[in-house]
Design a protein around this motif. Structure first.
Motif, PDB file in Angstrom:
ATOM      1  N   THR A  38      22.801  53.287  10.733  1.00 42.86           N
ATOM      2  CA  THR A  38      23.564  52.517   9.737  1.00 42.86           C
ATOM      3  C   THR A  38      24.726  51.745  10.367  1.00 42.86           C
ATOM      4  OG1 THR A  38      25.154  54.289   9.210  1.00 42.86           O
ATOM      5  CG2 THR A  38      23.032  54.321   8.050  1.00 42.86           C
ATOM      6  N   HIS A  41      25.564  48.159   9.187  1.00 40.81           N
ATOM      7  CA  HIS A  41      26.152  48.103   7.843  1.00 40.81           C
ATOM      8  C   HIS A  41      27.599  48.574   7.861  1.00 40.81           C
ATOM      9  CE1 HIS A  41      22.240  47.166   6.192  1.00 40.81           C
ATOM     10  NE2 HIS A  41      21.720  48.243   6.763  1.00 40.81           N
ATOM     11  N   GLN A  42      27.903  49.539   8.733  1.00 47.39           N
ATOM     12  CA  GLN A  42      29.274  50.001   8.874  1.00 47.39           C
ATOM     13  C   GLN A  42      30.172  48.874   9.374  1.00 47.39           C
ATOM     14  OE1 GLN A  42      29.617  53.760  11.126  1.00 47.39           O
ATOM     15  NE2 GLN A  42      27.430  54.054  10.766  1.00 47.39           N
ATOM     16  N   GLU A  44      29.572  45.637   9.215  1.00 53.34           N
ATOM     17  CA  GLU A  44      29.624  44.585   8.200  1.00 53.34           C
ATOM     18  C   GLU A  44      30.666  44.888   7.128  1.00 53.34           C
ATOM     19  OE1 GLU A  44      26.506  42.063   5.350  1.00 53.34           O
ATOM     20  OE2 GLU A  44      25.820  43.776   6.548  1.00 53.34           O
ATOM     21  N   SER A  45      30.806  46.165   6.773  1.00 52.96           N
ATOM     22  CA  SER A  45      31.766  46.540   5.732  1.00 52.96           C
ATOM     23  C   SER A  45      33.210  46.503   6.226  1.00 52.96           C
ATOM     24  CB  SER A  45      31.446  47.946   5.206  1.00 52.96           C
ATOM     25  OG  SER A  45      31.654  48.926   6.219  1.00 52.96           O
ATOM     26  N   SER A  52      25.633  36.897  10.249  1.00 53.94           N
ATOM     27  CA  SER A  52      24.355  37.325  10.815  1.00 53.94           C
ATOM     28  C   SER A  52      23.982  36.382  11.960  1.00 53.94           C
ATOM     29  CB  SER A  52      23.263  37.311   9.744  1.00 53.94           C
ATOM     30  OG  SER A  52      23.085  36.003   9.233  1.00 53.94           O
TER      31      SER A  52
END
Length: 218
Positions: A38, A41-42, A44-45, A52
């Motif tokens: 993950t 996603h970590q 990105e947050s 991207s």
């Protein structure tokens, strides 16, 4: 002599097996990020201007690979050739001069390690880089790298860098702008075009020259 080389081969194979087995059990500790599937996603947050890879100009991608890791698409997280070359230079200069770090190693260092130069940190860097290569594709690793690397002037990630320096998005960059941005991370203060345009343009020329040598420009 044959027995000597057999012993060297045996020790090398044993070290490789131990290294690979250690990768699976090693888990770096970090306040923000966990090294698992993950991770993208970590990041990105936590990165406000996360972009991207398909939103980044091809010139910037080519310039990054040419300057930072020419064998990026062929190695397994670290580049033995670059490491040996860096060690020889360090021995000759009697100090840390070259790190031999790949893009994957730089990502590992920026996410999970400090920037202090030591053998222990370098070993951890190799472990984490190898694990990153097992979990993610080359394109995913490059995307994460571009979003966490420091470009100076308070810009972390290519999204912020493009906005601060050129008031553009990463897909709008010209070849010259891409080359200038890629030249910044090795020394963000020295090659900052806002603070030192002359040095930044000299570095830009170096990036363009390397791109030409690597076949990215005709």
């Amino acid at each position: 002599m044959k027995n000597f080389y057999k012993k060297i081969l045996f020790v090398t194979m044993a070290c490789t097996i131990l290294f690979m087995s250690y990768i699976h059990s090693y888990t770096p500790k970090h306040e923000i990020y966990d090294l698992n599937e993950t991770l993208m996603h970590q990041i990105e947050s936590h990165v406000p201007d996360y972009v991207s890879l398909d939103e980044v100009s091809q010139d910037l991608i080519n310039a990054t690979v040419a300057m930072e890791d020419k064998r990026f698409y062929r190695h397994i997280g670290f580049d033995p050739i670059a490491i040996v070359r860096a060690v020889l230079v360090d021995i000759r200069e009697r100090r840390y001069v070259q790190g031999g770090s790949t893009i994957t190693q730089q990502l590992a260092k920026n996410l999970f390690l400090n920037h202090k130069k030591s053998l222990n940190r370098k070993f951890q860097e190799l472990i984490i880089a190898s694990k990153l290569e097992q979990l993610f594709t080359k394109e995913e690793i490059l995307e994460m790298y571009l979003n966490v690397i420091y470009y100076g002037s308070g810009a972390y990630g290519i999204g912020e860098a493009c906005e601060i320096y050129f008031d553009k998005t990463p897909d709008e960059l010209s070849l010259e702008e891409s080359a200038m941005l890629v030249g910044i991370p090795p020394s963000p203060n020295r090659y900052n075009p806002i603070r030192n345009l002359a040095k930044a343009k000299q570095r830009q020329e170096v990036v363009l020259s390397v791109m030409a040598k690597k076949g990215y420009l005709n």
